[in-house]
Design a protein around this motif. Structure first.
Motif, PDB file in Angstrom:
ATOM      1  N   PRO A 233       0.799  -1.233   0.000  1.00 16.03           N
ATOM      2  CA  PRO A 233       0.000   0.000   0.000  1.00 16.03           C
ATOM      3  C   PRO A 233       0.831   1.282   0.000  1.00 16.03           C
ATOM      4  N   TYR A 234       2.133   1.176   0.242  1.00 16.98           N
ATOM      5  CA  TYR A 234       2.996   2.363   0.271  1.00 16.98           C
ATOM      6  C   TYR A 234       3.657   2.643  -1.078  1.00 16.98           C
ATOM      7  N   SER A 235       3.390   1.817  -2.061  1.00 15.94           N
ATOM      8  CA  SER A 235       3.962   2.035  -3.387  1.00 15.94           C
ATOM      9  C   SER A 235       3.144   3.075  -4.146  1.00 15.94           C
ATOM     10  N   PRO A 236       3.788   3.958  -4.906  1.00 17.65           N
ATOM     11  CA  PRO A 236       3.026   4.908  -5.724  1.00 17.65           C
ATOM     12  C   PRO A 236       2.350   4.253  -6.923  1.00 17.65           C
ATOM     13  N   PHE A 237       2.747   3.034  -7.262  1.00 22.82           N
ATOM     14  CA  PHE A 237       2.196   2.352  -8.436  1.00 22.82           C
ATOM     15  C   PHE A 237       0.942   1.565  -8.057  1.00 22.82           C
ATOM     16  N   LEU A 304       8.010   7.097 -20.454  1.00 24.64           N
ATOM     17  CA  LEU A 304       9.366   7.559 -20.170  1.00 24.64           C
ATOM     18  C   LEU A 304       9.459   9.076 -20.207  1.00 24.64           C
ATOM     19  N   ILE A 305       8.792   9.691 -21.183  1.00 24.50           N
ATOM     20  CA  ILE A 305       8.846  11.152 -21.301  1.00 24.50           C
ATOM     21  C   ILE A 305       8.177  11.818 -20.120  1.00 24.50           C
ATOM     22  N   SER A 414      -1.223   7.434 -14.317  1.00 26.23           N
ATOM     23  CA  SER A 414      -0.833   8.796 -14.686  1.00 26.23           C
ATOM     24  C   SER A 414      -0.468   9.607 -13.448  1.00 26.23           C
ATOM     25  N   THR A 415      -1.227   9.446 -12.374  1.00 25.44           N
ATOM     26  CA  THR A 415      -0.916  10.147 -11.127  1.00 25.44           C
ATOM     27  C   THR A 415       0.408   9.677 -10.543  1.00 25.44           C
ATOM     28  N   ALA A 416       0.664   8.371 -10.591  1.00 27.31           N
ATOM     29  CA  ALA A 416       1.929   7.842 -10.081  1.00 27.31           C
ATOM     30  C   ALA A 416       3.114   8.407 -10.846  1.00 27.31           C
ATOM     31  N   VAL A 417       2.969   8.526 -12.167  1.00 33.15           N
ATOM     32  CA  VAL A 417       4.045   9.073 -12.989  1.00 33.15           C
ATOM     33  C   VAL A 417       4.293  10.536 -12.633  1.00 33.15           C
ATOM     34  N   ARG A 418       3.222  11.287 -12.406  1.00 36.31           N
ATOM     35  CA  ARG A 418       3.385  12.710 -12.057  1.00 36.31           C
ATOM     36  C   ARG A 418       4.053  12.868 -10.695  1.00 36.31           C
ATOM     37  N   ILE A 419       3.755  11.965  -9.762  1.00 35.83           N
ATOM     38  CA  ILE A 419       4.391  12.042  -8.444  1.00 35.83           C
ATOM     39  C   ILE A 419       5.884  11.745  -8.546  1.00 35.83           C
ATOM     40  N   LEU A 420       6.251  10.736  -9.335  1.00 34.88           N
ATOM     41  CA  LEU A 420       7.663  10.364  -9.463  1.00 34.88           C
ATOM     42  C   LEU A 420       8.495  11.450 -10.128  1.00 34.88           C
ATOM     43  N   ARG A 421       7.832  12.316 -10.869  1.00 33.96           N
ATOM     44  CA  ARG A 421       8.543  13.368 -11.586  1.00 33.96           C
ATOM     45  C   ARG A 421       9.306  14.292 -10.635  1.00 33.96           C
ATOM     46  N   PHE A 422       8.733  14.590  -9.464  1.00 30.47           N
ATOM     47  CA  PHE A 422       9.333  15.580  -8.559  1.00 30.47           C
ATOM     48  C   PHE A 422      10.606  15.076  -7.880  1.00 30.47           C
ATOM     49  N   PRO A 423      10.643  13.875  -7.280  1.00 26.59           N
ATOM     50  CA  PRO A 423      11.933  13.432  -6.719  1.00 26.59           C
ATOM     51  C   PRO A 423      13.014  13.246  -7.768  1.00 26.59           C
TER      52      PRO A 423
END
Length: 510
Positions: A233-237, A304-305, A414-423
């Protein structure tokens, strides 16, 4: 994915259809007849039995509640039997379409078609009633799962209607439905759906265990169930696939997966799933395989983009400008010299503004939301560049990133990808390409370790299975995919009748 539906109805379902064709005469024993039907259809909680005697003889009414009209059953079958005053049995059912059958297999096929059966003890035949429910078709298509070709209907908030949609696409006695009441206060009705002769029994048992172990006062949507049942449950995916399309649900069931639906919500949860399942859409299978493969490759490239492009831009202009052409270096440096902030601040500011516009467009009424999103984006984007707070290249990078994130078919992915973008942007601003490398390494390790109900998240890439690659990065022709994917561990891997035998018959004769 969607080829499994056609193969299931033509080839994968050949087992059950061959069994249905074998005649099974009605026995004089009511218990023996009911037991035979139970073995073919049970355990499935939407199959109902109701004891109804006639003139002192024991009888049983059997029907599938998601396919039958309960008002018709109550008015035209149960009420006449209850007020019987010595009339002949044939004269009681004049107001409903009825006929007699002597083959139990025909009776099972009639149940799957939405009809009801009435069996009496000591009788060598039984009644088949036309009690099919007639739902008004829901023409509205899910907003986030629109297709160009194929069905344009979706689930609604009524669980019975949704089960009807699934059963009309899978006319097989092997379809099983198990009902659970979850939530001590709300007692929300939840349905677990699977195909018995395809789904792995261990998977079904594990899903049932996790559902029964849920302890909470209220369940308002499948999103609650998703958090209680996912492996990490702690994974962004996301580890469950959300869909509001009946055809997509059925195609996954035909692959050996399990679906969960809740009353009051139009969403179905499907598991186990892999990362690549979130980049498959119905259009991939409704189009020819070359077109579907090309579009899927573009979609995977957008993955990837969507979370790497801003990080690569920040690392390039901050640490590695020498990899750019000389003319481009002078152009970018000229625009950056007018901006008082480092690239990480530029990118963070633009990303936050974009997220604000996105949320505003969702919350506002549809007629106003699109206008606010377009006008707000143009006005703010132009003004912030003219004010010297953000450079033109950064605006282009963020715009390309936003477009790439919109190509993801799943909103949760899509939300998970946007979250990973910041770190990843932060790592690039501190360590350059080295920071991006370490960030991607951590993400890769996490994805490799992640599982969905025991299924590796990166399957069939890790562990590597070349046979399952036919429907991963590209889609092979449907007639070349004669096996189900291995990741849900189905009981039957092979599709028996997937072939193009007509091709051989067209060969010229000598």
């Amino acid at each position: 994915m969607f080829q499994r539906l056609s193969q299931h109805k033509k080839g994968g379902d050949s087992h059950s259809k061959q069994e249905i064709r074998r005649a099974r005469p009605v026995s004089a024993s009511l218990e023996e007849n009911v037991s035979y039907i139970e073995q073919a259809l049970f355990p499935s909680d939407d199959v109902q039995k109701r004891p109804l005697s006639f003139c002192g003889e024991k009888g049983t009414l059997i029907y599938i509640e998601s396919l039958t009209d309960k008002k018709v059953i109550e008015k035209n079958i149960i009420e006449p039997l209850s007020r019987n005053q010595g009339e002949e049995l044939d004269q009681l059912f004049l107001s409903v379409d009825s006929k007699k059958e002597t083959d139990l297999e025909q009776g099972i096929a009639a149940l799957i078609a939405g009809k009801s059966l009435y069996l009496l003890d000591g009788q060598k035949d039984f009644f088949v009633f036309g009690t099919m429910v007639s739902f008004v078709r829901n023409l509205s298509e899910p907003d986030n799962e629109g297709v160009i070709r194929g069905p344009h209907n979706g689930f609604i908030e009524d669980l019975t209607h949704n089960m009807y949609s699934i059963r009309k696409l899978i006319e097989s006695p092997n379809l099983r439905v198990r009902y659970f009441n979850i939530g001590k206060i709300t007692q929300t009705k939840v349905a677990m759906v699977y195909i018995q002769d395809i789904a792995n029994p261990n998977l079904v048992q594990e899903v049932e265990k996790r559902l029964q172990d849920i302890s909470i006062d209220t369940i308002m949507s499948p999103g609650f169930i998703q958090e209680f049942t996912e492996d990490n449950p702690y994974s962004p995916f996301p580890q469950h696939l959300n869909t509001e399309r009946p055809d997509r649900t059925v195609s996954n069931l035909a692959e050996g997966r399990v679906a969960i639906l809740a009353d009051g919500d139009p969403t179905a949860l499907i598991f186990p799933v892999t990362l690549f399942a979130f980049y498959q859409t119905p259009d991939d299978y409704h189009s020819r395989w070359i077109v579907g493969s090309f579009v899927r490759l573009i979609r995977l490239l957008s993955f990837l983009i969507a979370f790497q492009l801003p990080a690569f831009y920040i690392a390039t202009v901050s640490f590695h400008p020498e990899i750019l052409p000389v003319e481009l270096i002078f152009t970018i440096k000229g625009t950056l010299s007018q901006v008082p902030f480092p690239p990480i601040i530029e990118a963070a500011l633009m990303e936050v503004i974009f997220e604000l516009l996105r949320e505003a467009g969702i919350r506002l009424p549809s007629r106003v939301g699109q206008t606010i999103g377009i006008v707000g984006g143009l006005v703010i984007g132009d003004a912030i560049v003219r004010a010297g707070l953000v450079s033109y290249p950064m605006t282009i990078v963020v715009a390309l990133t936003a477009i790439a994130s919109f190509l993801v078919p799943s909103n949760e992915m899509s939300t998970a990808v946007r979250i990973l973008r910041f770190p990843l942007m932060l790592a690039a601003s501190i360590f350059g390409y080295l920071g991006i490398s370490f960030g991607l390494m951590i993400i890769s390790i996490h994805l490799t370790k992640l599982e969905s109900f025991g299924t590796p998240y990166l399957a069939p890439l890790a562990p590597l299975r070349f046979k399952d690659m036919k429907d991963t990065f590209i889609r092979f022709p449907i007639w070349r995919m004669n096996q189900r994917p291995h990741d849900p561990h189905p009981q039957r891997m092979t599709q028996e009748t997937v072939s193009r035998s007509w091709k051989n018959s067209d060969q010229p004769k000598e």
